[in-house]
Scaffold this active site. Structure first.
Site, PDB file in Angstrom:
ATOM      1  N   LYS A   8       0.835  -1.202   0.000  1.00 57.71           N
ATOM      2  CA  LYS A   8       0.000   0.000   0.000  1.00 57.71           C
ATOM      3  C   LYS A   8       0.868   1.250   0.000  1.00 57.71           C
ATOM      4  O   LYS A   8       0.507   2.280  -0.578  1.00 57.71           O
ATOM      5  CB  LYS A   8      -0.925  -0.010   1.218  1.00 57.71           C
ATOM      6  CG  LYS A   8      -1.897  -1.178   1.251  1.00 57.71           C
ATOM      7  CD  LYS A   8      -2.660  -1.225   2.568  1.00 57.71           C
ATOM      8  CE  LYS A   8      -3.618  -2.405   2.617  1.00 57.71           C
ATOM      9  NZ  LYS A   8      -4.316  -2.504   3.929  1.00 57.71           N
ATOM     10  N   ILE A   9       2.000   1.164   0.671  1.00 62.99           N
ATOM     11  CA  ILE A   9       2.977   2.248   0.707  1.00 62.99           C
ATOM     12  C   ILE A   9       4.254   1.739   0.051  1.00 62.99           C
ATOM     13  O   ILE A   9       4.686   0.611   0.316  1.00 62.99           O
ATOM     14  CB  ILE A   9       3.256   2.700   2.155  1.00 62.99           C
ATOM     15  CG1 ILE A   9       1.985   3.299   2.766  1.00 62.99           C
ATOM     16  CG2 ILE A   9       4.385   3.716   2.202  1.00 62.99           C
ATOM     17  CD1 ILE A   9       2.164   3.740   4.205  1.00 62.99           C
TER      18      ILE A   9
END
Length: 311
Positions: A280-281
């Protein structure tokens, strides 16, 4: 790994007339605990806000509008620092209540809640909201819903834009005027949702919860870089993070303001490093979590960031 002691903690000195940015700089020089985290969060937010190729997501959870934080969000929308807003239905409900002329009031958490019930006052910790506000809210919402085209099928964001176009101030009004999408994936978990259910008993309008996904995902696939500023966690945080999972990219900037613990496994307290394991990051992303009361950390974060951007 060898550890070195070569970066000393600087003792803070407070002087009259310090700006917010100067105060945060001093906190960063001290560099310890959440003061140091806040200083790094300001640096990341400044980079995110000043990056012309970054699409900026803002997640709003917790009872922030009742605490007076809604004005910060609407100002960021006005100034163009939010490209996509994801909020709980509760915050948007309270935003509407303020926009139609009702108010939240200072109260106290030291009280008899049964007495408040008899006095028709609803309590949000030390904030009071009279039941009369919800009565005016119901009148407004039923009137707004009645203006929806009979037999239409619309998305949640379209519904929120429809509401915002009929308000003069606040988060939804500013977003509608600026053409900024507002997503609320759990809108039924709010007074906005309850009022829509009431309207649906006689009205024939369908709210398709999945219609928003097409526009959101198209935007996620086409953006160059993404940044996220998360106030609280919950549904807004997950909805923002999962939006990038289908793409090859993750978020390049992420700042989280939370008071929740990471060791209980809940998303609201989960570290941003944990989000890297999901993709996600990005691995190289600049990310920082600041633990504390968002009614303290959010104003400091935004004040220091805006001060740096305009000087």
């Amino acid at each position: 790994m060898q550890h070195e002691c070569n970066d000393p903690v600087c003792q803070m000195h407070i002087r009259p007339g310090m700006t917010v940015s100067e105060l945060v700089d001093a906190m960063g020089a001290a560099g310890a605990y959440n003061g140091g985290s806040l200083a790094e969060a300001v640096s990341i937010t400044e980079a995110m806000f000043s990056d012309p190729k970054a699409t900026r997501f803002f997640g709003l959870a917790g009872a922030m509008v009742p605490a007076g934080m809604g004005g910060i969000v609407s100002d960021l929308l006005e100034c163009g620092y939010i490209d996509i807003l994801v909020s709980t239905g509760a915050n948007l409900t309270h935003d509407i209540i303020e926009a139609i002329g009702c108010h939240h009031y200072h109260g106290t958490e030291i009280c008899d809640d049964v007495d408040l019930r008899h006095e028709e006052i609803n309590r949000i910790y030390d904030v009071y909201l009279p039941t009369e506000a919800f009565e005016r809210f119901e009148e407004f919402m039923q009137e707004v819903y009645s203006e929806l085209p009979e037999g239409s099928v619309i998305s949640i964001s379209s519904l929120l834009r429809h509401i915002g176009e009929r308000l003069d101030s606040g988060i939804l009004a500013t977003a509608a005027r600026k053409g900024i999408p507002v997503y609320c994936p759990a809108i039924q978990d709010s007074m906005i949702g309850l009022q829509y259910w009431l309207f649906s008993q006689s009205g024939r309008v369908v709210i398709d919860a999945f219609l928003d996904m097409k526009d959101l995902m198209n935007r996620c696939f086409s953006l160059e870089r993404a940044g996220a500023l998360l106030v609280g966690g919950g549904v807004p945080k997950n909805f923002i993070f999962q939006s990038m999972l289908m793409t090859e990219n993750g978020f390049s900037y992420a700042v989280q303001l939370t008071g929740d613990r990471p060791d209980l496994g809940g998303l609201s307290g989960a570290t941003l490093d944990e989000a890297r394991s999901w993709g996600k990051i990005n691995e190289e992303a600049r990310a920082m979590t600041v633990y504390g009361d968002a009614t303290i950390t959010l104003p400091l974060l935004i004040a220091a960031t805006l001060e740096r951007l305009v000087t």
